[in-house]
Structure formats: structure tokens, C-alpha cells
Design a protein around this motif. Structure first.
Motif, PDB file in Angstrom:
ATOM      1  N   THR A  95     -25.099 -74.376  17.145  1.00 24.85           N
ATOM      2  CA  THR A  95     -25.672 -75.675  17.492  1.00 24.85           C
ATOM      3  C   THR A  95     -25.497 -75.882  18.988  1.00 24.85           C
ATOM      4  O   THR A  95     -24.386 -75.743  19.522  1.00 24.85           O
ATOM      5  CB  THR A  95     -24.978 -76.813  16.729  1.00 24.85           C
ATOM      6  N   ILE A  96     -26.601 -76.209  19.678  1.00 25.06           N
ATOM      7  CA  ILE A  96     -26.599 -76.343  21.136  1.00 25.06           C
ATOM      8  C   ILE A  96     -26.678 -77.819  21.520  1.00 25.06           C
ATOM      9  O   ILE A  96     -27.587 -78.528  21.091  1.00 25.06           O
ATOM     10  CB  ILE A  96     -27.797 -75.592  21.749  1.00 25.06           C
ATOM     11  N   LEU A  97     -25.734 -78.256  22.330  1.00 22.66           N
ATOM     12  CA  LEU A  97     -25.777 -79.594  22.919  1.00 22.66           C
ATOM     13  C   LEU A  97     -26.269 -79.479  24.356  1.00 22.66           C
ATOM     14  O   LEU A  97     -25.956 -78.517  25.051  1.00 22.66           O
ATOM     15  CB  LEU A  97     -24.402 -80.251  22.886  1.00 22.66           C
ATOM     16  N   ARG A  98     -27.035 -80.468  24.814  1.00 27.22           N
ATOM     17  CA  ARG A  98     -27.604 -80.407  26.160  1.00 27.22           C
ATOM     18  C   ARG A  98     -26.525 -80.377  27.235  1.00 27.22           C
ATOM     19  O   ARG A  98     -26.651 -79.714  28.249  1.00 27.22           O
ATOM     20  CB  ARG A  98     -28.540 -81.603  26.392  1.00 27.22           C
ATOM     21  N   ARG A  99     -25.462 -81.110  27.023  1.00 31.81           N
ATOM     22  CA  ARG A  99     -24.392 -81.186  28.018  1.00 31.81           C
ATOM     23  C   ARG A  99     -23.129 -81.668  27.318  1.00 31.81           C
ATOM     24  O   ARG A  99     -23.167 -82.111  26.159  1.00 31.81           O
ATOM     25  CB  ARG A  99     -24.756 -82.137  29.156  1.00 31.81           C
ATOM     26  N   PHE A 100     -22.010 -81.582  28.035  1.00 35.91           N
ATOM     27  CA  PHE A 100     -20.760 -82.065  27.475  1.00 35.91           C
ATOM     28  C   PHE A 100     -20.492 -83.490  27.914  1.00 35.91           C
ATOM     29  O   PHE A 100     -20.516 -83.805  29.104  1.00 35.91           O
ATOM     30  CB  PHE A 100     -19.585 -81.183  27.907  1.00 35.91           C
ATOM     31  N   GLU A 101     -20.254 -84.331  26.955  1.00 36.55           N
ATOM     32  CA  GLU A 101     -19.727 -85.679  27.154  1.00 36.55           C
ATOM     33  C   GLU A 101     -18.765 -85.905  26.004  1.00 36.55           C
ATOM     34  O   GLU A 101     -19.113 -85.698  24.848  1.00 36.55           O
ATOM     35  CB  GLU A 101     -20.862 -86.706  27.153  1.00 36.55           C
ATOM     36  N   ALA A 102     -17.538 -86.283  26.303  1.00 38.58           N
ATOM     37  CA  ALA A 102     -16.453 -86.211  25.326  1.00 38.58           C
ATOM     38  C   ALA A 102     -16.756 -86.957  24.030  1.00 38.58           C
ATOM     39  O   ALA A 102     -16.600 -86.415  22.927  1.00 38.58           O
ATOM     40  CB  ALA A 102     -15.157 -86.731  25.950  1.00 38.58           C
ATOM     41  N   LYS A 103     -17.170 -88.212  24.122  1.00 38.87           N
ATOM     42  CA  LYS A 103     -17.428 -88.994  22.906  1.00 38.87           C
ATOM     43  C   LYS A 103     -18.567 -88.386  22.096  1.00 38.87           C
ATOM     44  O   LYS A 103     -18.475 -88.255  20.861  1.00 38.87           O
ATOM     45  CB  LYS A 103     -17.769 -90.431  23.299  1.00 38.87           C
ATOM     46  N   ALA A 104     -19.644 -87.976  22.766  1.00 39.56           N
ATOM     47  CA  ALA A 104     -20.771 -87.365  22.066  1.00 39.56           C
ATOM     48  C   ALA A 104     -20.366 -86.044  21.437  1.00 39.56           C
ATOM     49  O   ALA A 104     -20.839 -85.686  20.342  1.00 39.56           O
ATOM     50  CB  ALA A 104     -21.941 -87.161  23.028  1.00 39.56           C
ATOM     51  N   PHE A 105     -19.479 -85.307  22.101  1.00 38.76           N
ATOM     52  CA  PHE A 105     -19.025 -84.029  21.551  1.00 38.76           C
ATOM     53  C   PHE A 105     -18.199 -84.254  20.290  1.00 38.76           C
ATOM     54  O   PHE A 105     -18.341 -83.531  19.297  1.00 38.76           O
ATOM     55  CB  PHE A 105     -18.214 -83.275  22.605  1.00 38.76           C
ATOM     56  N   ALA A 106     -17.334 -85.256  20.319  1.00 36.08           N
ATOM     57  CA  ALA A 106     -16.547 -85.574  19.125  1.00 36.08           C
ATOM     58  C   ALA A 106     -17.461 -85.995  17.971  1.00 36.08           C
ATOM     59  O   ALA A 106     -17.260 -85.598  16.815  1.00 36.08           O
ATOM     60  CB  ALA A 106     -15.534 -86.673  19.441  1.00 36.08           C
ATOM     61  N   ASP A 107     -18.483 -86.790  18.281  1.00 35.69           N
ATOM     62  CA  ASP A 107     -19.452 -87.183  17.248  1.00 35.69           C
ATOM     63  C   ASP A 107     -20.170 -85.955  16.692  1.00 35.69           C
ATOM     64  O   ASP A 107     -20.405 -85.851  15.485  1.00 35.69           O
ATOM     65  CB  ASP A 107     -20.475 -88.157  17.827  1.00 35.69           C
ATOM     66  N   ALA A 108     -20.525 -85.021  17.582  1.00 33.44           N
ATOM     67  CA  ALA A 108     -21.229 -83.810  17.155  1.00 33.44           C
ATOM     68  C   ALA A 108     -20.351 -82.950  16.253  1.00 33.44           C
ATOM     69  O   ALA A 108     -20.860 -82.300  15.321  1.00 33.44           O
ATOM     70  CB  ALA A 108     -21.680 -83.009  18.368  1.00 33.44           C
ATOM     71  N   MET A 109     -19.058 -82.943  16.484  1.00 32.68           N
ATOM     72  CA  MET A 109     -18.162 -82.166  15.620  1.00 32.68           C
ATOM     73  C   MET A 109     -18.164 -82.717  14.193  1.00 32.68           C
ATOM     74  O   MET A 109     -18.071 -81.967  13.227  1.00 32.68           O
ATOM     75  CB  MET A 109     -16.745 -82.141  16.201  1.00 32.68           C
ATOM     76  N   ARG A 110     -18.266 -84.031  14.069  1.00 31.88           N
ATOM     77  CA  ARG A 110     -18.350 -84.613  12.717  1.00 31.88           C
ATOM     78  C   ARG A 110     -19.726 -84.351  12.096  1.00 31.88           C
ATOM     79  O   ARG A 110     -19.838 -84.100  10.899  1.00 31.88           O
ATOM     80  CB  ARG A 110     -18.055 -86.108  12.770  1.00 31.88           C
ATOM     81  N   THR A 111     -20.768 -84.415  12.904  1.00 36.32           N
ATOM     82  CA  THR A 111     -22.133 -84.264  12.386  1.00 36.32           C
ATOM     83  C   THR A 111     -22.430 -82.833  11.972  1.00 36.32           C
ATOM     84  O   THR A 111     -22.952 -82.580  10.879  1.00 36.32           O
ATOM     85  CB  THR A 111     -23.155 -84.710  13.446  1.00 36.32           C
ATOM     86  N   TYR A 112     -22.113 -81.872  12.859  1.00 37.60           N
ATOM     87  CA  TYR A 112     -22.512 -80.475  12.631  1.00 37.60           C
ATOM     88  C   TYR A 112     -21.420 -79.624  11.999  1.00 37.60           C
ATOM     89  O   TYR A 112     -21.676 -78.483  11.611  1.00 37.60           O
ATOM     90  CB  TYR A 112     -22.963 -79.852  13.954  1.00 37.60           C
TER      91      TYR A 112
END
Length: 509
Positions: A231-248
Motif C-alpha cells: 500500500t502506497i501513501l503519497r507522503r508521510f504525516e504522522a496522524k495520517a500514517f497511524a490512521d492508515a495502519m488501522r485501515t490497511y
């Protein structure tokens, strides 16, 4: 001192060409085609859909005049099109030079020109490429595009074919193009799969930039090699990354220390419910033991610290996932590589003694592009001279001391900045630290320190100096200590010491 691991990766002498590029979709077994392969916020692809899209983009590149032996520039942000275009170029025998999309015109044109890229595929960029042959990402052939009759057959494959031209950061001058072959990539992907026990059930989450060798090898090719998912994220932002860990629900991700620092700064509720991880890789820059311990406690999985460089196709050493992990070391050498620690004459030093780290094996680059002198200086009798200072213990675990070029000589005394940085990081309020040398009229050179505090903590120069006096000799104490809101970083998260050297001259001229 010399340590090596048996070669896990099949080489061109052992296997036929079909297996040399076994990380490529058109060599995968057909029962993989329904497996999820790669996704971003806009789309998700199975291995079969990815292979079909790759073929259509390959036909498009061929119609644009790209042929076997050519170079394609990929100047894209993090998105599924990056691996699609990369593999499409490989599908017709071309190589790829990944270009940082944040580069300005002169920087981008230097890399594109030095690599002799025939075509550049790009998205939103600042650079003016009007004199180059380009293809915007919105104009790429899509999965819905009709089948192409113009797709040439797969050219004869050998492991020595150039796969990537990755440009170094250029901290000591113009960036140099590192030539990595398909043999290099296979050796790296297979060694990482073995060391980290990657299986088709693994899911990698990527936020590091795809134009860097870490993201390409650890997050893109390693899971693709065994049928796992990315799964590819456009960039790192801490809160969004934590959310992505729960989602993906990833099972692993690769991080630089700055990412871990930002994650552990989050409030407790932001990281609650993250339960899918089985390990996290950390590399690219030194991490303090305090930072690793805090991140490991928060994420509740092993933090695997490793070491490598672009010239060795990303990773050379890594602490074991299952086994003894020695905090502060970068672990033992990966399979297919050898590591020595040598003195200035090239002789191996005894266990526990410091010297230059040199590397040999299937992952060592073929050469620097268009730069035979630099190649001859870097690779001697097959051994890559890294410029890193380290020591090996009796178990073959490597501990890095510093960079040779970062050595500070104060009045005839040798000072390694990393030793001071480690001492600063042991202070409970210090989040990050960096030390550089500054010219001095009396001593020739003196150390200057820059530190960043943990959120909610306060630091002052006198308190830090008192802390350092407890663990460092007097001549190692920095002449100045500057508290900063953040340390300057390059695009892959490494501290930009060149910028700090300039800052030190500006602040204390």
C-alpha cells in the motif's frame, strides 16, 4: 575482521533467465494473478491487473521510441503508476532513473541529461522539462485501453542488464548515478525475503519516497518477489500514517528515525488499535536507543535496525527478526554479502577495533555512471569502500561509529560526531541530535551540536553541557549547542549536515 553469509539468492550461473527476474509479474505463476498486489488512495490492483497495465504502458513507451538499452526517467510522486512505469520500462529492456519530483529545473536536467533519459514520465513538478520528451501521468495508457499490437517481445534477459540508475544525494559535489543491475535487485529482494521471513500474507505500508533505493527494494520489490501486498501513501504525516495502519492493517513498514519520532509524539488515542504489525524496519540514519525503545514499546513489535547504502542496493546488515537483536548495532551481514572492517592500508582489523566498513557480494553496484575514477576509488578488487567507520563483534554484529568524512580533528584529537550525538540522545529531553565540525582559529576544528527537544520538554545549553561532562572527555564537548525546533532533512529523512555546517558558520562566524 571478516564476516559473510552464504548466498541465498540464485545467480545467473545457477538459474536460467526466467528466474533471474522472478520479481516481475510476467514471470509469476498464473495462480498469483488474483492476489492483491498494489494500491494507493485512488485504486487497487491484483497481480494480474498489474501485469496487464504494465504491458499496455510498455507498448506505449515502445511507440514513443523507447527500446532495449534506453533509459526512462520516472519523476513521479508516490502512486501506483511509479511501479507500473518502472516495470513497463523493464518489460521492453529499458532501465529507469527515478527522479525526485521536488527537484528544480537545473537539478532535474542534470540527472536526466547525465542518465541520457530518452523519455521522462512525470506528474506535478516545478522543473521545466519543455525541451525533453515527456509523458504526463494523466496521459498514460490505462487498464481500459484497448490491447496493443505494438508490444515488442520480451528481449533476451541477463542478470547484468541495467535496471536502475539511482543518483546519490551529492553531499560532496554533483550527484553520482549508481548503476544497479537486475542481478543486484534479485540478490537484494531474495536476501530480504529470507532475513525477514516475508510471505504472501504480508502487507507492506509505504510512506518513504519511491525515488529512493530503500522504498524500491524494501517496500516495492521485496513483497512483489513473493506475492505479498503493498500500500502506497503519497507522503508521510504522522496522524495520517497511524490512521492508515488501522485501515490497511500492514504487517510491516520501513521507516527512518524521524518517522518514528513523529509517531511517538502522537497522543495515545491516535495510535490505539494498531494490531496488525509484526515488525518495523529502521535505517537510513542513526537512531538513538531511547527512540528505538520508545517506538518499540508503543507499537509493541520488534524494531529491526539495519544498514546499507545505494551502492550496495540498499541493505547490507540488519538485526535478526527472530534471534538476538543487539541495540545500537545494525546487526549481522545479510546472505550473499561479506563485510570487513579494515585499516587505512586495507588490512582487516581485530574484533572490536574500528576501521572502514567494506562490502563484497552480489549487491555491489556495477559502477558509477560516466565516472570511472569515482568507481575505481569506491570499488577495489570487488570490495565496496563505504566511507563508514565501524566495528564487528565476535558474533559478526556491526556497530557504526561514524562517517570518515565527518571526522572532526580538534587540536590533533580525533572526534567522531556520532559519539557525541549518542551521548546527547541519552538525555531524556533530547529527541534528535546532530554534530558537525566548524573551523576554529585555535584548534583547527571544533564540534558544534544541534538538538531538538521532545514535545513538552525544555532544553538549555548549560544543562546539556553538564550532561555531556558525565560521559565524554573534555575535548569532545561541543563548543556550542543550539536548540532548534527541527533539524534540516533531505528527501529521504537523513539529517542534512551540509546545511548544518552552513548554519554553524552563520550563527557563530
Amino acid at each position: 575482521m571478516n564476516f559473510s553469509r552464504a548466498n541465498y539468492a540464485p545467480t545467473s550461473k545457477q538459474k536460467d533467465s526466467r528466474l533471474i527476474r522472478s520479481y516481475l509479474p510476467w514471470h509469476h505463476p498464473t495462480d498469483w494473478w488474483t492476489r492483491p498486489w498494489i494500491q494507493d488512495v485512488d485504486r487497487a490492483l491484483t497481480y494480474g491487473e498489474g501485469a496487464q497495465w504494465i504491458a499496455k504502458v510498455a507498448a506505449q513507451l515502445a511507440r514513443a521510441g523507447v527500446t532495449s538499452g534506453d533509459v526512462v526517467g520516472v519523476m513521479l510522486s508516490n502512486r501506483v503508476e511509479f511501479p507500473i512505469v518502472t516495470m513497463a520500462a523493464w518489460r521492453i529492456g529499458a532501465s529507469v532513473t527515478p527522479v525526485n519530483p521536488a527537484l528544480k529545473t537545473a537539478e532535474a536536467l542534470y540527472q536526466i541529461g547525465d542518465a541520457a533519459a530518452k523519455l521522462v514520465v512525470h506528474d506535478t513538478i516545478d522543473a521545466d522539462l519543455s525541451r525533453q520528451q515527456t509523458l504526463h501521468v494523466d496521459d498514460l495508457a490505462s487498464l481500459d485501453t484497448a490491447p496493443m499490437d505494438s508490444l515488442p517481445p520480451i528481449p533476451p534477459e541477463t542478470g547484468s542488464d541495467t535496471a536502475l540508475l539511482i543518483y546519490t544525494s551529492g553531499s560532496t559535489g554533483r550527484p553520482k548515478g549508481v548503476i544497479l543491475t537486475h542481478d543486484n535487485l534479485l540478490a537484494m529482494a531474495s536476501a530480504l525475503n529470507a532475513h525477514l521471513a516475508i510471505t504472501p500474507d504480508d502487507r507492506c505500508l509505504l510512506a518513504l519516497p519511491l525515488f529512493h533505493v530503500n522504498a524500491i527494494c524494501v517496500s516495492f520489490l521485496t513483497p512483489t518477489y513473493c506475492g505479498a501486498q503493498l500500500t502506497i501513501l503519497r507522503r508521510f504525516e504522522a496522524k495520517a500514517f497511524a490512521d492508515a495502519m488501522r485501515t490497511y492493517e500492514p504487517t510491516y513498514f520501513s521507516a527512518v528515525p524521524t518517522m518514528l519520532a513523529r509517531i511517538i509524539e502522537l497522543p495515545e488515542e491516535a495510535t490505539a488499535g494498531i494490531a496488525s504489525l509484526r515488525f518495523v524496519l529502521c535505517g537510513a540514519a542513526p537512531a538513538s536507543s531511547d527512540l528505538l525503545n520508545r517506538a518499540e514499546a508503543l507499537l509493541r513489535v520488534p524494531l529491526v535496525e539495519g544498514y546499507g547504502l545505494t551502492e550496495a542496493t540498499c541493505a547490507t546488515c540488519a538485526n535478526p527478526l527472530y534471534g538476538v537483536r543487539k541495540l545500537g548495532s545494525v546487526g549481522p551481514v545479510l546472505s550473499g554479502q561479506e563485510v570487513r572492517v579494515v585499516d587505512s592500508s586495507g588490512a582487516a582489523v581485530p574484533v572490536g577495533c574500528t576501521g572502514e566498513v567494506i562490502i563484497k557480494g552480489d549487491t555491489v553496484m556495477r559502477a558509477y555512471l560516466n565516472n570511472p575514477d569515482a568507481t575505481a576509488n569506491a570499488v577495489v578488487d570487488g570490495w565496496l569502500h563505504t566511507g563508514d567507520v565501524g566495528r564487528l563483534d565476535h558474533d559478526g554484529y556491526l556497530t557504526l561509529v561514524d562517517r570518515i568524512k565527518d571526522l572532526i580533528i580538534r587540536g590533533g584529537e580525533n572526534i567522531y560526531p556520532k559519539e557525541i550525538e549518542n551521548a546527547l540522545s541519552e538525555h531524556p529531553a533530547v529527541l534528535e541530535a546532530a554534530v558537525v565540525g566548524r573551523p576554529d582559529i585555535d584548534y583547527g576544528e571544533v564540534p558544534i551540536a544541534f538538538v531538538v527537544a521532545y514535545p513538552g520538554s525544555e532544553l538549555d545549553e548549560d544543562a546539556l553541557r553538564d550532561h555531556l561532562r558525565l560521559c565524554l572527555a573534555r575535548f569532545k564537548i561541543p563548543a556550542r549547542i543550539q536548540v532548534m525546533d527541527a533539524l534540516p532533512k533531505n528527501p529521504v529523512g537523513k539529517i542534512d549536515k551540509l546545511s548544518l555546517r552552513r548554519t554553524s558558520k552563520t550563527l557563530w562566524s
